[in-house]
Design a protein around this motif. Structure first.
Motif, PDB file in Angstrom:
ATOM      1  N   MET A   1       0.831  -1.195   0.000  1.00 42.45           N
ATOM      2  CA  MET A   1       0.000   0.000   0.000  1.00 42.45           C
ATOM      3  C   MET A   1       0.867   1.247   0.000  1.00 42.45           C
ATOM      4  SD  MET A   1      -2.931   1.170   2.707  1.00 42.45           S
ATOM      5  CE  MET A   1      -4.106  -0.049   2.168  1.00 42.45           C
ATOM      6  N   ALA A   2       0.582   2.120  -0.971  1.00 38.55           N
ATOM      7  CA  ALA A   2       1.251   3.413  -1.012  1.00 38.55           C
ATOM      8  C   ALA A   2       0.407   4.395  -0.197  1.00 38.55           C
ATOM      9  CB  ALA A   2       1.377   3.877  -2.459  1.00 38.55           C
ATOM     10  N   CYS A   3       0.818   4.641   1.018  1.00 39.93           N
ATOM     11  CA  CYS A   3       0.009   5.487   1.890  1.00 39.93           C
ATOM     12  C   CYS A   3       0.132   6.955   1.493  1.00 39.93           C
ATOM     13  CB  CYS A   3       0.437   5.316   3.352  1.00 39.93           C
ATOM     14  SG  CYS A   3      -0.188   3.783   4.033  1.00 39.93           S
ATOM     15  N   ALA A   4      -0.932   7.666   1.750  1.00 39.43           N
ATOM     16  CA  ALA A   4      -0.966   9.076   1.394  1.00 39.43           C
ATOM     17  C   ALA A   4       0.004   9.867   2.242  1.00 39.43           C
ATOM     18  CB  ALA A   4      -2.378   9.605   1.594  1.00 39.43           C
ATOM     19  N   ALA A   5       0.807  10.706   1.574  1.00 38.81           N
ATOM     20  CA  ALA A   5       1.740  11.561   2.298  1.00 38.81           C
ATOM     21  C   ALA A   5       1.001  12.773   2.860  1.00 38.81           C
ATOM     22  CB  ALA A   5       2.856  12.006   1.366  1.00 38.81           C
ATOM     23  N   TRP A   6      -0.101  13.134   2.212  1.00 38.83           N
ATOM     24  CA  TRP A   6      -0.950  14.195   2.740  1.00 38.83           C
ATOM     25  C   TRP A   6      -2.390  13.802   2.470  1.00 38.83           C
ATOM     26  CZ3 TRP A   6       2.285  14.496  -1.416  1.00 38.83           C
ATOM     27  CH2 TRP A   6       1.716  14.741  -2.658  1.00 38.83           C
ATOM     28  N   ALA A   7      -3.299  14.516   3.082  1.00 40.50           N
ATOM     29  CA  ALA A   7      -4.686  14.077   3.146  1.00 40.50           C
ATOM     30  C   ALA A   7      -5.328  13.855   1.776  1.00 40.50           C
ATOM     31  CB  ALA A   7      -5.489  15.091   3.940  1.00 40.50           C
ATOM     32  N   ASP A   8      -4.994  14.704   0.776  1.00 41.23           N
ATOM     33  CA  ASP A   8      -5.712  14.645  -0.497  1.00 41.23           C
ATOM     34  C   ASP A   8      -5.057  13.720  -1.525  1.00 41.23           C
ATOM     35  OD1 ASP A   8      -7.607  16.333   0.450  1.00 41.23           O
ATOM     36  OD2 ASP A   8      -6.637  18.146  -0.283  1.00 41.23           O
ATOM     37  N   ALA A   9      -3.913  13.142  -1.198  1.00 40.45           N
ATOM     38  CA  ALA A   9      -3.239  12.276  -2.175  1.00 40.45           C
ATOM     39  C   ALA A   9      -4.046  10.991  -2.360  1.00 40.45           C
ATOM     40  CB  ALA A   9      -1.838  11.939  -1.690  1.00 40.45           C
ATOM     41  N   PRO A  10      -4.089  10.461  -3.581  1.00 41.26           N
ATOM     42  CA  PRO A  10      -4.809   9.206  -3.789  1.00 41.26           C
ATOM     43  C   PRO A  10      -4.159   8.052  -3.030  1.00 41.26           C
ATOM     44  CG  PRO A  10      -3.608   9.857  -5.772  1.00 41.26           C
ATOM     45  CD  PRO A  10      -3.500  10.995  -4.806  1.00 41.26           C
ATOM     46  N   VAL A  11      -4.988   7.120  -2.589  1.00 46.03           N
ATOM     47  CA  VAL A  11      -4.470   5.898  -1.960  1.00 46.03           C
ATOM     48  C   VAL A  11      -4.514   4.800  -3.016  1.00 46.03           C
ATOM     49  CG1 VAL A  11      -4.837   4.180  -0.158  1.00 46.03           C
ATOM     50  CG2 VAL A  11      -5.223   6.609   0.319  1.00 46.03           C
ATOM     51  N   ILE A  12      -3.367   4.219  -3.318  1.00 42.63           N
ATOM     52  CA  ILE A  12      -3.259   3.248  -4.399  1.00 42.63           C
ATOM     53  C   ILE A  12      -2.701   1.950  -3.842  1.00 42.63           C
ATOM     54  CG2 ILE A  12      -2.197   2.774  -6.646  1.00 42.63           C
ATOM     55  CD1 ILE A  12      -2.237   5.777  -7.186  1.00 42.63           C
ATOM     56  N   VAL A  13      -3.438   0.864  -4.062  1.00 42.33           N
ATOM     57  CA  VAL A  13      -3.011  -0.452  -3.581  1.00 42.33           C
ATOM     58  C   VAL A  13      -2.606  -1.299  -4.781  1.00 42.33           C
ATOM     59  CG1 VAL A  13      -3.670  -2.499  -2.269  1.00 42.33           C
ATOM     60  CG2 VAL A  13      -4.630  -0.259  -1.657  1.00 42.33           C
ATOM     61  N   THR A  14      -1.371  -1.797  -4.738  1.00 43.42           N
ATOM     62  CA  THR A  14      -0.801  -2.549  -5.862  1.00 43.42           C
ATOM     63  C   THR A  14      -0.983  -4.055  -5.673  1.00 43.42           C
ATOM     64  OG1 THR A  14       0.858  -0.823  -6.164  1.00 43.42           O
ATOM     65  CG2 THR A  14       1.359  -2.971  -7.123  1.00 43.42           C
ATOM     66  N   TYR A  15      -1.319  -4.730  -6.758  1.00 43.64           N
ATOM     67  CA  TYR A  15      -1.426  -6.195  -6.766  1.00 43.64           C
ATOM     68  C   TYR A  15      -0.457  -6.703  -7.819  1.00 43.64           C
ATOM     69  CZ  TYR A  15      -5.716  -5.537  -4.129  1.00 43.64           C
ATOM     70  OH  TYR A  15      -6.617  -5.179  -3.157  1.00 43.64           O
TER      71      TYR A  15
ATOM     72  N   GLY B   1      -1.609  -4.853 -11.265  1.00 42.38           N
ATOM     73  CA  GLY B   1      -2.791  -4.004 -11.237  1.00 42.38           C
ATOM     74  C   GLY B   1      -2.810  -3.179  -9.971  1.00 42.38           C
ATOM     75  N   ALA B   2      -3.756  -2.241  -9.885  1.00 42.70           N
ATOM     76  CA  ALA B   2      -3.886  -1.425  -8.689  1.00 42.70           C
ATOM     77  C   ALA B   2      -5.296  -0.861  -8.592  1.00 42.70           C
ATOM     78  CB  ALA B   2      -2.869  -0.283  -8.698  1.00 42.70           C
ATOM     79  N   THR B   3      -5.724  -0.644  -7.350  1.00 40.06           N
ATOM     80  CA  THR B   3      -6.986   0.045  -7.093  1.00 40.06           C
ATOM     81  C   THR B   3      -6.655   1.449  -6.595  1.00 40.06           C
ATOM     82  OG1 THR B   3      -7.059  -0.779  -4.824  1.00 40.06           O
ATOM     83  CG2 THR B   3      -8.189  -2.096  -6.494  1.00 40.06           C
ATOM     84  N   VAL B   4      -7.503   2.410  -6.964  1.00 41.42           N
ATOM     85  CA  VAL B   4      -7.269   3.821  -6.636  1.00 41.42           C
ATOM     86  C   VAL B   4      -8.469   4.361  -5.887  1.00 41.42           C
ATOM     87  CG1 VAL B   4      -6.903   6.124  -7.614  1.00 41.42           C
ATOM     88  CG2 VAL B   4      -5.844   4.126  -8.696  1.00 41.42           C
ATOM     89  N   SER B   5      -8.209   5.028  -4.757  1.00 40.42           N
ATOM     90  CA  SER B   5      -9.270   5.804  -4.114  1.00 40.42           C
ATOM     91  C   SER B   5      -8.714   7.198  -3.849  1.00 40.42           C
ATOM     92  CB  SER B   5      -9.753   5.136  -2.823  1.00 40.42           C
ATOM     93  OG  SER B   5      -8.671   4.881  -1.965  1.00 40.42           O
ATOM     94  N   GLY B   6      -9.601   8.187  -3.851  1.00 38.56           N
ATOM     95  CA  GLY B   6      -9.166   9.566  -3.686  1.00 38.56           C
ATOM     96  C   GLY B   6      -8.744  10.204  -4.990  1.00 38.56           C
ATOM     97  N   SER B   7      -8.885   9.481  -6.108  1.00 40.31           N
ATOM     98  CA  SER B   7      -8.641  10.011  -7.441  1.00 40.31           C
ATOM     99  C   SER B   7      -9.345   9.068  -8.414  1.00 40.31           C
ATOM    100  CB  SER B   7      -7.144  10.093  -7.753  1.00 40.31           C
ATOM    101  OG  SER B   7      -6.929  10.729  -9.005  1.00 40.31           O
ATOM    102  N   SER B   8      -9.253   9.354  -9.707  1.00 38.99           N
ATOM    103  CA  SER B   8      -9.855   8.492 -10.719  1.00 38.99           C
ATOM    104  C   SER B   8      -8.848   8.263 -11.830  1.00 38.99           C
ATOM    105  CB  SER B   8     -11.101   9.154 -11.325  1.00 38.99           C
ATOM    106  OG  SER B   8     -12.059   9.392 -10.321  1.00 38.99           O
ATOM    107  N   ILE B   9      -8.952   7.100 -12.465  1.00 32.13           N
ATOM    108  CA  ILE B   9      -8.075   6.787 -13.594  1.00 32.13           C
ATOM    109  C   ILE B   9      -8.792   7.200 -14.882  1.00 32.13           C
ATOM    110  CG2 ILE B   9      -6.785   4.988 -14.790  1.00 32.13           C
ATOM    111  CD1 ILE B   9      -7.162   3.259 -12.187  1.00 32.13           C
ATOM    112  N   GLY B  10      -8.181   8.137 -15.609  1.00 31.71           N
ATOM    113  CA  GLY B  10      -8.743   8.555 -16.891  1.00 31.71           C
ATOM    114  C   GLY B  10      -8.067   7.881 -18.069  1.00 31.71           C
ATOM    115  N   ARG B  11      -6.808   7.473 -17.851  1.00 31.74           N
ATOM    116  CA  ARG B  11      -6.051   6.809 -18.918  1.00 31.74           C
ATOM    117  C   ARG B  11      -5.047   5.862 -18.279  1.00 31.74           C
ATOM    118  NH1 ARG B  11      -1.105   8.269 -22.011  1.00 31.74           N
ATOM    119  NH2 ARG B  11      -0.910  10.179 -20.813  1.00 31.74           N
ATOM    120  N   VAL B  12      -4.876   4.706 -18.887  1.00 37.93           N
ATOM    121  CA  VAL B  12      -3.825   3.768 -18.492  1.00 37.93           C
ATOM    122  C   VAL B  12      -2.861   3.650 -19.672  1.00 37.93           C
ATOM    123  CG1 VAL B  12      -3.290   1.362 -17.945  1.00 37.93           C
ATOM    124  CG2 VAL B  12      -5.299   2.456 -16.929  1.00 37.93           C
ATOM    125  N   ARG B  13      -1.586   3.816 -19.418  1.00 36.05           N
ATOM    126  CA  ARG B  13      -0.573   3.561 -20.450  1.00 36.05           C
ATOM    127  C   ARG B  13       0.141   2.260 -20.105  1.00 36.05           C
ATOM    128  NH1 ARG B  13       3.354   7.235 -24.064  1.00 36.05           N
ATOM    129  NH2 ARG B  13       1.333   7.365 -25.105  1.00 36.05           N
TER     130      ARG B  13
END
Ligand SMILES: [Ca+2]
Ligand SMILES: [Ca+2]
Ligand SMILES: [Ca+2]
Length: 282
Positions: free
Chosen positions: A15-29, A203-215
Motif C-alpha cells: 500500500m502506497a500510503c498518502a503523504a498528505w490528506a488529499d493524495a490518492p491511496v493506491i493499492v498494488t497487486y 494491477g492497482a486500485t485507486v481511491s481519492g482520485s480516478s483513472i482517466g487513462r492507463v498507459r
C-alpha cells in the motif's frame, strides 16, 4: 509451489500510503510465475478488491462492478492476421474501453486449427492465461487505454485496472502508468519478471482520485507481424486478460460552497428526522 505462489501474492500486496490528506491511496497487486496457477491468487485478490463476482455477464460485465476482456471471444475476422480495431471493445462488444497506440494497430492471436500460427507465431515464448488468445500492439510497445460509458462516446473514469503480461524477462522494461482525469501521472509500477514464457499480473486500485487513462508499456521490443519482432535483442512482451472497475461517468467536483451547503442541508435533515422520531407515534 502453492505456498510459493501464496507468498508471492502476499508480498505483492503493498500500500502506497498518502503523504498528505488529499493524495490518492493506491493499492498494488502483483505476482509472477511460470504458469497460470502462480498468479491466479493475485488475480483473484484483485477481483475481490474491485468487486463483482466470478460469473461473466454480457460484454464482460461482472455484476455491474467490474469488466474483463480475455480476448478469447474475438472473432477470426478481427484476429491475426486481421487487425483488431481500437474501438472493438466499445463498439462491437461494448465494454467501455478504447485502445490507441503510436504504432500501427493491434493484433489478437489466432486460435489453433487455422492457417495462422497461434501465439503470434512464438509458441516457445508465449502462453495464454485464458485460452487461447493473446493481445498486442503492432510496431509499438505502447497501448493507451481510455474509458467510456460502455457503448457511448461519453468519457468515463475507472477506479481500478490490472492485466496479465506474458513473457516478461527483463526488469524495468514492462510497466503500467495511471493518469487522472487531468492527465496527471498518479501511479507507475514495473511488472515483476516471470522468465521465458512466464505470466505476470500487475494491477492497482485507486481511491481519492480516478483513472482517466492507463498507459501500458510492454517490453522494449515490438511485434511486427506473426513470427516477426522489431529487433533480435530486446525483451518482447504481450498481454492477456484486462480487468477494470466498471467505467463511471465523470462528475464535476463540487465547489467548497456547494459542499458546505450540502452538509448544512444534511444537518437540517438529521435535525428534522430527530424532531420527527421524538414525536409520539412517529
Ligand atoms: Ca521469451
Ligand atoms: Ca486469453
Ligand atoms: Ca520476453
Amino acid at each position: 509451489m502453492k505456498r510459493l505462489s501464496m507468498f508471492a501474492a502476499v508480498i505483492g500486496l503493498s500500500m502506497a500510503c498518502a503523504a498528505w490528506a488529499d493524495a490518492p491511496v493506491i493499492v498494488t497487486y502483483e505476482s509472477a510465475g511460470a504458469n497460470a496457477a502462480a498468479i491466479t491468487a493475485t488475480r483473484d485478490a484483485f477481483r475481490s478488491a474491485v468487486g463483482g463476482g466470478t460469473a461473466a455477464g454480457a460484454n464482460g460485465s461482472f455484476g455491474g462492478l467490474r469488466r474483463e476482456i480475455n480476448w478469447d471471444g474475438v472473432p477470426s475476422t478481427s484476429s491475426d492476421p486481421n487487425p483488431l480495431a481500437g474501438n472493438f471493445f466499445n463498439a462491437n462488444s461494448p465494454r467501455g474501453v478504447v485502445l490507441s497506440t503510436p504504432g500501427t494497430g493491434f493484433l489478437v492471436s489466432a486460435n489453433a486449427g487455422g492457417a495462422t500460427p497461434v501465439l503470434f507465431g512464438f509458441p516457445n515464448d508465449f502462453q495464454p492465461f485464458s485460452a487461447q488468445k493473446l493481445f498486442t500492439a503492432v510496431n509499438s510497445n505502447i497501448t493507451d487505454v481510455r474509458f467510456f460509458i460502455p457503448g457511448t462516446a461519453t468519457a468515463a473514469s475507472t477506479s481500478a485496472f490490472g492485466l496479465i503480461f506474458v513473457d516478461v524477462e527483463v526488469a524495468g522494461a514492462t510497466h503500467l502508468d495511471f493518469f487522472d482525469m487531468s492527465d496527471t501521472l498518479i501511479w507507475s509500477h514495473d511488472a515483476a519478471v516471470a522468465g521465458n514464457q512466464g505470466l505476470s499480473f500487475l494491477g492497482a486500485t485507486v481511491s481519492g482520485s480516478s483513472i482517466g487513462r492507463v498507459r501500458i508499456t510492454s517490453g522494449l521490443n515490438t511485434i511486427v507481424s506473426n513470427g516477426a519482432v522489431g529487433n533480435p535483442n530486446d525483451d518482447v512482451v504481450v498481454m492477456d486478460d484486462f480487468l477494470y472497475a466498471e467505467p463511471l461517468q465523470v462528475t464535476a467536483v463540487p465547489e467548497p460552497s456547494t459542499m458546505a451547503l450540502t452538509a448544512f442541508g444534511l444537518l437540517g435533515l438529521v435535525a428534522a428526522r430527530r424532531r420527527l422520531s421524538a414525536r409520539p407515534g412517529a
